[in-house]
Scaffold this motif. Structure first.
Motif, short mmCIF file in Angstrom:
data_model
loop_
_atom_site.label_atom_id
_atom_site.label_comp_id
_atom_site.label_asym_id
_atom_site.label_seq_id
_atom_site.Cartn_x
_atom_site.Cartn_y
_atom_site.Cartn_z
N GLY A 10 -9.26 -5.91 -9.10
CA GLY A 10 -8.10 -5.05 -9.33
C GLY A 10 -7.76 -4.94 -10.80
O GLY A 10 -7.35 -3.88 -11.28
N GLN A 300 -2.24 -5.19 -13.05
CA GLN A 300 -1.92 -4.01 -12.24
C GLN A 300 -0.45 -3.58 -12.41
O GLN A 300 -0.09 -2.50 -11.98
CB GLN A 300 -2.24 -4.27 -10.76
N SER A 371 -9.61 -4.18 -5.24
CA SER A 371 -10.10 -5.50 -5.67
C SER A 371 -11.45 -5.76 -5.03
O SER A 371 -12.46 -5.86 -5.70
CB SER A 371 -9.12 -6.59 -5.26
#
Ligand code: AMP
Ligand code: GLY
Length: 431
Positions: A10, A300, A371
């Protein structure tokens, strides 16, 4: 410019997403990447630890800049290799990456340079560790918690917060006799258990200037209410009410800058991202750990808040000109919720079809970062423990979290699990 990102989680999806927005970039590769990354970058099937193959690829494809996501290639010397071939790469070389690669190196450095951290004892063998615990529990009640850390890299699982004497001895046996973390646990650090709120303060540095990114808080445990086993991270958010700008400044002055100066004293500058995991204890800020990279899932939430083009910042790291590149942030909040495969962080199955990604795409205030996903016969399927995260943005943390959960409500795959309480500490403290 031609850019190569190394990694396939991610964090790397967020990096690729942000780098792809730069007008300076025309070709983007990612090794090995994943099904989400493939939307922005050509994915190259080379393992992150196959440094020779990555260097060959970068040379043959005239890559102008390589950005490394995970710790394993950094501690294995990918930066040393690329720099020896005259190629630009963002990340610390192997020796300073020991700040993450060896807890013993990191604790000794903190001790020598007066960087605040928990009291600790280094144990080179099991006998030494058992003896230390006997002495410790002769002076403390048997239910006193204590923390046992494997020296080497153990995929984020090498720390056991033992709740009492019995658990402490069992942890030492598991690490040093049964070798559950392999070679990584052949030496351990035993340290004082600290109490307080945790936050992740990550800085970008060219070895001279040290610029903090927005603070984040991660949710390491699998269960709601911070219960159950440790994971790679089940969610994150920013800003963090317990880490206002005065705390970030303190972490910069007392932890991050001294660490980077200490590394420079050893003769090799630290360039790249430096992550300080901190705890705000009753007796002040303490360093829990250093990582030599951006966090996952912290990235993120950090990158959707970054207003500046990231590419000039990355170039400035390699050119040692960070002081000349201003960094601007959006004035809003972000929260990310991680969806995991059922069973994670224990055993889990992969290959489950993921639906709803198109609906997340249509939402205004959220973005999905993959991810562990892969493409199989035209469908996106699960390919790991942590499968994807949905980041929401909003004027407040509450709005950002609500948007993240709206996005996540579209996602389905067999066995999907995510925590329903991301950012609850921040929401409580803002009430
Ligand atoms: P680390 O892998 O070093 O980030 O540690 C994983 C988690 O263990 C941290 O996020 C903390 O929650 C916990 N931890 C590590 N060191 C300590 C400590 N000295 N006292 C209390 N908790 C700790
Ligand atoms: N989220 C914790 C880490 O990246 O180490």
């Amino acid at each position: 410019m031609r850019i190569l990102v190394i990694g396939g989680g991610g964090r790397e999806h967020a990096l690729v997403w942000k780098i792809a927005q730069s007008p300076l970039v025309n070709t983007l590769y990612c090794a090995p990447g994943n099904a989400g990354i493939a939307e922005y970058a050509e994915c190259v099937p080379i393992k992150v630890t196959d440094i020779d193959a990555l260097a060959r690829f970068a040379e043959e494809h005239s890559i102008d800049l390589t950005v490394v996501g995970p710790e394993a290639p950094l501690t294995a010397g990918i930066v040393d290799k690329f720099e020896s071939m005259g190629m630009r790469i963002v990340g610390p070389s192997a020796s300073p990456a020991q700040l993450e690669g060896s807890k013993i190196f990191s604790k000794r450095l903190m001790q020598t340079y007066g960087i605040p951290t928990a009291e600790f004892h280094i144990c080179e063998n099991q006998e030494d560790a058992e003896l230390f615990l006997h002495r410790f529990y002769a002076q403390h009640p048997p239910h006193t918690p204590i923390v046992i850390k494997a020296d080497g890299l153990a995929a984020g699982k090498g720390v056991i917060v033992a709740q009492n004497r019995e658990e402490a001895h069992a942890s030492i046996r598991a690490m040093m006799f049964d070798q559950v973390f392999g070679e990584a646990g052949s030496k351990v650090v035993i340290e004082e258990c600290l109490f307080g709120e945790e936050a992740s303060i990550i800085a970008i540095t060219d070895g001279f200037d040290v610029v903090p990114l927005v603070p984040t808080q991660d949710h390491k445990r699998i269960g709601e209410g911070d219960t159950g086993l440790n994971t790679g991270g089940m969610g994150a958010y920013s800003p963090v009410p317990c880490a206002p700008s005065e705390i970030v400044e303190e972490v910069l002055e007392r932890i991050l800058r001294p660490a980077i100066r200490a590394i420079a004293d050893l003769g090799i500058p630290y360039r790249g991202f430096l992550y300080a995991g901190i705890m705000l204890t009753e007796t002040g800020v303490k360093t829990i750990e250093f990582n030599c990279r951006l966090g996952d899932p912290e990235t993120q939430v950090i990158l959707p808040l970054l207003e500046s083009d990231i590419v000039p910042l990355l170039l400035a790291v390699t050119d040692c000109t960070l002081a000349q590149v201003p960094i601007r942030w959006h004035n809003y909040a972000a929260a990310t919720v991680v969806a995991a495969s059922g069973g994670y962080p224990g055993d889990y199955e992969t290959g489950k079809v993921i639906t709803g990604l198109d609906k997340v795409h249509e939402e205004q205030n959220c973005v999905a970062f993959h991810s562990g996903t892969r493409l199989e016969e035209g469908q996106i399927v699960t390919n790991g423990g942590r499968v994807l995260s949905v980041t929401g943005i909003g004027a407040s943390i509450m709005d950002a979290v609500a948007n993240a959960y709206i996005g996540m409500s579209h996602i389905q795959f067999e066995g999907i699990y995510y925590r329903g309480d991301i950012a609850s500490r921040a929401l409580r403290s803002s009430q």
